[in-house]
Design an enzyme around this catalytic site. Structure first.
Site, PDB file in Angstrom:
ATOM      1  N   CYS A 169       0.839  -1.202   0.000  1.00 14.56           N
ATOM      2  CA  CYS A 169       0.000   0.000   0.000  1.00 14.56           C
ATOM      3  C   CYS A 169       0.877   1.257   0.000  1.00 14.56           C
ATOM      4  CB  CYS A 169      -1.007  -0.041   1.145  1.00 14.56           C
ATOM      5  SG  CYS A 169      -2.355   1.148   0.931  1.00 14.56           S
TER       6      CYS A 169
ATOM      7  N   HIS B 225      -3.796  -5.210   0.293  1.00 13.98           N
ATOM      8  CA  HIS B 225      -3.278  -5.714   1.567  1.00 13.98           C
ATOM      9  C   HIS B 225      -3.309  -7.244   1.619  1.00 13.98           C
ATOM     10  CE1 HIS B 225      -2.823  -1.871   3.643  1.00 13.98           C
ATOM     11  NE2 HIS B 225      -3.806  -1.479   2.855  1.00 13.98           N
TER      12      HIS B 225
ATOM     13  N   GLU C  21      -1.960  -9.089   3.751  1.00  9.55           N
ATOM     14  CA  GLU C  21      -1.880  -9.544   5.135  1.00  9.55           C
ATOM     15  C   GLU C  21      -3.233  -9.738   5.809  1.00  9.55           C
ATOM     16  OE1 GLU C  21      -1.724  -5.010   5.434  1.00  9.55           O
ATOM     17  OE2 GLU C  21      -1.135  -6.555   4.009  1.00  9.55           O
TER      18      GLU C  21
END
Length: 191
Positions: free
Chosen positions: A79, A166, A168
């Site tokens: 990001c 993202h 994660e």
């Protein structure tokens, strides 16, 4: 293997750390003010998301420029980390035509590196107002989405990678595999 996560103030920095721990990597979160010389014996580095508007306030990204200039090991920007990487290497950032907050359909155009073995398209989680407007010189496009043409990049001659979304967060399909692919890149560099 040792991979640190640079804390750029992102809301999900601890999730990046947690995914690496889950993948059995020695990891810790370090402030983005950490001098490069203190990042000893690293195999890789993750530049987390961060400042609300990197395009307008890139000085909040600490020593990320030093990390990008000096690292000989693989670096993954997520990001704001990717946005800063792109801007650092000459690209232009700006407000997204359609800010992404939530589910995004990713279109993978390059299945090497981070997207090895993954489908041509899958759902990822976006959370950004700004975006990279063009792939920086010396990089190649690896992924895009209907609302953001630069969702993934890879440097042509250095092990630098970036994703706008993202990987994660649990809502991202194949997120752990993207991190595992980053670790495979690191293993390849170590040989």
């Amino acid at each position: 293997m040792k991979v640190y996560v640079v804390d750029n103030g992102g809301q999900w920095t601890h999730r990046e750390w947690r995914v690496l721990k889950y993948l059995k990597v020695e990891t810790k979160i370090v402030p983005n003010t950490t001098p490069f010389d203190e990042l000893k014996d690293l195999d890789g580095l993750v530049l987390s998301g961060g400042a609300p508007s990197v395009a307008c306030d890139s000085n909040r990204m600490g020593n990320n420029d030093e990390y990008l200039d000096k690292a000989t090991f693989p670096v993954l920007g997520i990001c704001a980390g990717m946005q800063f990487m792109s801007q650092h290497f000459g690209s232009v950032l700006g407000p997204a035509d359609v800010p992404e907050f939530g589910e995004v359909r990713l279109k993978v155009s390059d299945h090497s590196d981070l997207f090895a073995g993954l489908p041509d398209d899958f759902i990822v989680w976006g959370s950004h107002n700004d975006e990279v407007k063009a792939v920086p010189e010396g990089f190649r496009l690896t992924a895009s989405s209907p609302s953001c043409k630069v969702e993934g990049i890879a440097c042509i001659d250095r092990p630098l990678y970036g994703v706008q979304f993202h990987p994660e967060v649990e809502n991202t399909e194949h997120g752990a595999e993207i991190f595992q692919n980053f670790l495979e890149i690191i293993k390849g560099q170590r040989q």
